[in-house]
Design an enzyme around this catalytic site. Structure first.
Site, PDB file in Angstrom:
ATOM      1  CB  CYS A 276      37.970  40.391  39.815  1.00 18.34           C
ATOM      2  SG  CYS A 276      39.114  38.987  39.724  1.00 18.34           S
ATOM      3  CG  HIS A 303      40.928  41.113  43.250  1.00 16.79           C
ATOM      4  ND1 HIS A 303      39.733  40.787  42.632  1.00 16.79           N
ATOM      5  CD2 HIS A 303      40.739  42.359  43.787  1.00 16.79           C
ATOM      6  CE1 HIS A 303      38.874  41.778  42.810  1.00 16.79           C
ATOM      7  NE2 HIS A 303      39.452  42.734  43.489  1.00 16.79           N
ATOM      8  CG  ASP A 320      37.872  46.154  43.735  1.00 19.50           C
ATOM      9  OD1 ASP A 320      37.069  45.836  42.844  1.00 19.50           O
ATOM     10  OD2 ASP A 320      38.553  45.331  44.369  1.00 19.50           O
TER      11      ASP A 320
END
Length: 657
Positions: A276, A303, A320
């Protein structure tokens, strides 16, 4: 010595003599300092940027591992021996190494002294206060570091490299096509939200980045034999473009493969892989390159993602890239089950605490925000933003615009999201928040970022004039097809195994084996049993009911595992005035039954159980098939339903055909 200590010391002693001696000398000195000054926090910290760490400890295999076994932990940019940690590990390490190296001797403390020191360290004392102060400073330093780093996205040379890679024209054409489709639907009376080209382009950019540009890596393939690897350990890299280097060991040949975790977005444009952190870093750069006012969002619970300012909606939009998800800020709390604390956004203009956009559980989040006081964090952000916005070249007009936008954003976050009062209760709107999809299942489960409630329940409704209904599913294509067999007409098509089921339990997921080129549905590793159910109903026509049910499925079981099939029906009795449930256990996955004749609804269920050892979850494989595109076997599941009239004039069941 424990077995782990023995392994670490053996690794250390296998180094070249000069490398080993230097590493042992430094470790002994560290141990001496800690044992002589156990209450001093400064002796318990090892900065990773220390030249001795880089030049002496990191090159020596087993050195860092020995410190970890002695009680050290990794803490941002340093190793730390917590104040509450036992001194026994340090004493043991000191004693072992002291046998080989001549150094100032340390007087071993008596057991009473050791107990006294441990008691003092574990009590609410000045040292614990120092540790809390240290954690606060470390957290604030991390935020400052992120704010500085995002300025890299503004480099014109770096943005030019993005433009050479980005298929901008294709993305714009595809976006325009989708926008026109939306506009046509709007003219036809379809209810659609106000959408502008920039929003559609962002959706297209997300999809391209996820599906065609970047690659998720849990563990790299072996450089020697191409086999699977698993994480072995981490080392610190002297390269400023790398946060750390992960070392992965091949499960087949045992050789080691390095996986650098790059923080430089320029390098990521070439490597195009990571997790990520790398995904959000590179995607935010691309957003800035194409003109979006974008910022990097850092979640303290591990994250990272992007936010993009939408002029049309006058607010920041969550994006995202790992999940190919846009404008679903509650996905982490509602879908992944994360217990959030601090979520901070960083842009070329400012730093902003955006935690409250991503949670409904304000009280619980506040209880977890204990690294510093809210006043300290607020003042720190204000001071850093002032410094950021008064740097050379930053215009007064821009400063006024950002101040106005920030005030608007803070006001928006003061309002609790709809349903906040009942946030602990599931609602229909929560069905959109699924569990995490990026990363391997094992990796997601280990982080607690899967959701058992993410699947939407649905039924297959048999149309009124269809007498022979068939639903098939292909695990290879991951597609459902519903047909009218009499007319040979396709009634419905759906993508995704979870978009055609009534319910699931035990964490069913679709597993692809890259090495064996096989695919199947399996249960989660932490589930002893799991089930998946498909529902079929004829309620559209009250005078028609089910006559026979035919099932054909491909399964594979190993060791003591099993896949068991059941069909439950809802039957109308007493002329249709009463409902009765009836359950039928099927003998195999290839059979036909008339035991549910008269049912208005049926539920076909597969139950996966059994297996041996840690891989038991993998021993019951539903719909196991070859991924080879030339394999003629495509259909994994067939459920065929024949219908009949419910009652004749005498109230008896009467077949239609």
């Amino acid at each position: 010595m424990t077995q782990n200590f023995e392994h670490c010391i053996k690794l250390l002693r296998d180094n070249e003599e000069s490398v080993r001696e230097e590493a042992e000398r430094i470790i002994i000195k560290l141990c001496n300092n800690i044992l002589r000054n156990p209450e001093e926090l400064k002796y318990r910290k090892i900065k990773l940027s220390n030249p001795l760490v880089i030049s002496k400890l990191l090159p020596a295999a087993g050195a860092i591992e020995s410190l970890f076994e002695a009680g050290f932990v990794e803490n941002d940019d340093e190793f730390l021996l917590p104040l509450h940690a036992s001194m026994l590990g340090i004493e043991r390490l000191h004693s072992i190494l002291n046998k080989n190296v001549t150094s100032p001797k340390y007087d071993q403390p008596s057991s009473n002294d050791r107990m006294h020191r441990q008691k003092n360290l574990l009590s609410p004392s000045r040292e614990l206060g120092e540790l809390e102060d240290y954690k606060k400073k470390s957290f604030l330093a991390t935020l400052s570091h992120h704010l500085h780093d995002v300025l890299r996205y503004e480099d014109p040379n770096l943005q030019n490299k993005v433009k050479q890679i980005l298929p901008l024209e294709i993305l714009e054409i595809n976006s325009m096509k989708k926008l026109r489709e939306i506009q046509r639907e709007s003219k036809l009376g379809e209810e659609v939200n106000d959408v502008v080209f920039e929003d559609v382009f962002l959706i297209e950019l997300l999809s391209w980045f996820k599906l065609k540009f970047f690659q998720w890596v849990d563990s790299p393939m072996c450089n020697r034999c191409g086999g699977k690897c698993s994480h072995y350990r981490d080392i610190v890299s002297p390269d400023p473009k790398v946060s750390r280097v992960e070392i992965h060991r091949c499960t087949a040949c045992g050789s080691k493969t390095n996986f650098p975790r790059y923080t430089d977005p320029e390098v990521l444009l070439s490597t195009r892989k990571g997790r990520c952190g790398e995904w959000a870093n590179c995607f935010t750069l691309i957003c800035r390159t194409v003109g979006y006012d974008a910022r990097l969002v850092y979640d303290k619970t591990d994250h990272v993602w992007t936010e993009v300012w939408s002029i049309a909606h006058n607010r920041w939009i969550h994006a995202d890239a790992c999940e190919n998800v846009m404008d679903r800020p509650l996905i982490y709390e509602k879908g992944w089950g994360k217990e959030l604390s601090y979520i901070i956004a960083f842009s070329k203009d400012e730093m902003q605490d955006v935690t409250w956009r991503y949670t409904r559980k304000f009280k619980e989040v506040m209880e977890r925000r204990n690294l510093c006081s809210e006043m300290t964090l607020s003042l720190f952000i204000q001071q850093l933003n002032l410094k950021h916005q008064t740097r050379e070249g930053y215009s007064i007009a821009r400063r006024k615009f950002v101040a106005k936008r920030s005030a608007l954003e803070l006001a928006q976050m003061l309002v609790a999201p709809p349903g906040f009062e009942n946030c602990n209760e599931s609602s229909e709107a929560d069905s959109q928040y699924s569990g995490r999809t990026s990363g391997s299942l094992a990796w997601r489960i280990s982080r607690g970022e899967t959701s058992a409630t993410a699947l939407k329940s649905m039924k297959w409704c048999i149309p009124q004039d269809v007498l022979n209904f068939e639903m098939t599913y292909s695990i290879v294509d991951d597609t459902y097809t519903a047909k009218d067999l009499t007319q040979n007409e396709i009634l419905d098509k759906r993508n995704g195994w979870n978009n055609g089921i009534e319910s699931v339990s035990g964490g069913i997921f679709r597993k692809e084996e890259a090495d064996w080129k096989m695919v199947y549905l399996a249960r989660s590793p932490n589930s002893k049993t799991a089930s998946i159910c498909w529902a079929f109903t004829t309620v559209i026509d009250a005078n028609v009911c089910i006559d026979t049910v035919y099932l054909n499925a491909t399964v594979a079981t190993f060791h003591s595992a099993s896949v068991r099939w059941e069909v439950e029906g809802i039957l109308l009795t007493d002329g249709g005035s009463k409902k009765e449930r009836k359950n039928v256990s099927l003998q195999s996955e290839h059979c036909q039954t008339e035991d549910l004749r008269g049912a208005s609804e049926i539920f076909v269920k597969a139950i996966l159980s059994g297996g041996e050892g840690e891989s038991a979850w993998q021993h019951a494989q539903l719909f196991r098939q070859n991924l080879n595109p030339n394999d003629p076997t495509k259909v994994s599941l067939t459920v065929r339903v024949n219908l009949m009239k419910r009652f004749d004039k005498k109230g008896e069941l009467s077949p239609v055909f």
